[in-house]
Scaffold this active site. Sequence first.
Site, PDB file in Angstrom:
ATOM      1  N   LYS A  32       0.834  -1.208   0.000  1.00  0.00           N
ATOM      2  CA  LYS A  32       0.000   0.000   0.000  1.00  0.00           C
ATOM      3  C   LYS A  32       0.869   1.258   0.000  1.00  0.00           C
ATOM      4  CE  LYS A  32      -3.872   2.366   0.370  1.00  0.00           C
ATOM      5  NZ  LYS A  32      -3.562   3.634   1.017  1.00  0.00           N
ATOM      6  N   HIS A  61       1.949   1.700  -3.505  1.00  0.00           N
ATOM      7  CA  HIS A  61       0.741   2.103  -4.231  1.00  0.00           C
ATOM      8  C   HIS A  61       0.518   3.602  -4.100  1.00  0.00           C
ATOM      9  CE1 HIS A  61      -3.547   3.210  -3.845  1.00  0.00           C
ATOM     10  NE2 HIS A  61      -3.829   2.292  -4.742  1.00  0.00           N
ATOM     11  N   GLU A 110       0.660   6.718  -6.751  1.00  0.00           N
ATOM     12  CA  GLU A 110      -0.470   7.649  -6.825  1.00  0.00           C
ATOM     13  C   GLU A 110       0.020   9.098  -6.839  1.00  0.00           C
ATOM     14  OE1 GLU A 110      -3.408   8.869  -3.365  1.00  0.00           O
ATOM     15  OE2 GLU A 110      -3.882   6.860  -4.121  1.00  0.00           O
TER      16      GLU A 110
END
Length: 304
Positions: free
Chosen positions: A172, A175, A179
Amino acid sequence: MELGMIGLGRMGANMAQRLQLAGIAVTGFDPGEQARVAVAGHGIATVDALQALVQALPAPRTLWLMVPSKVVDATLDSLLPLLAAGDVVIDGGNSWYRESQQRAARCAAAGVGFVDCGTSGGVWGLQEGYCLMIGGEKDTVARLSPLFKALAPAADRGWAHVGPVGAGHFSKMVHNGIEYGMMQAYAEGFALMDKKAEFDLDLAKVAEVWRHGSVVRSWLLDLSADALQANPALDGIAPYVEDSGEGRWTVAEAIELDVPAPVITLSLLERLRSRQANSFSDRMLAAMRNEFGGHAIKPAGEAG
């Protein structure tokens, strides 16, 4: 299956509702009365203390934490003495993976399981489902799979057991670093088009065109198109961008592993730059140009 949800903010409240809609009984706790009342309005049982939450759940208990990373340890301080061997704690927030590994060891010493679940989906998760990156022991994750299937966009996609404890929050973290880079690229591209006065581009229309068939289409672009449609000039929005920590952790990890990550790194630095209303570095640059080349300095208040 029953679950205790600790933290009933935007994410926790929506996740509790999605689980309840899937037939999983949820009891929620939040120190804020207003948050408890809001969730109770959707038919979810709430309690006003951690001890009451633990007592309300059948053994072995499953507790899902949706709290800020900075209060996870304090929550565990209060929670672990109330739990028994075989219970499981899931941290679904944005915690640093190294701390998740330490917390797992702490829970294991008390006979309690620990799962780190990187959760993406934001305020749209209730409607669209959540993307879940799960770290933990294989058997524990398998036992909890009904929860992940209920929260994901579908039972067979959008969630995965990605590795041992720490792997979920590490995935995450990366991730969110990606982003940052994607958001920065969109922002720069739209800024460039906005500056091209010759064409008087309708940015909302361009964004809508890109959403269909383009190689740069994405959910972020969908949201950008919605934002531009509602407020084409972005009036009333200050040029100040926060970061919640994951980008910093990603950059630090890239440095530690000797992995070049210039896009993610620069996107983080741009966020930091956005917070400097009276940038010293920019004023220093103007002073240097004046010193070596005699270039004019604009007095304060005339920048632009």
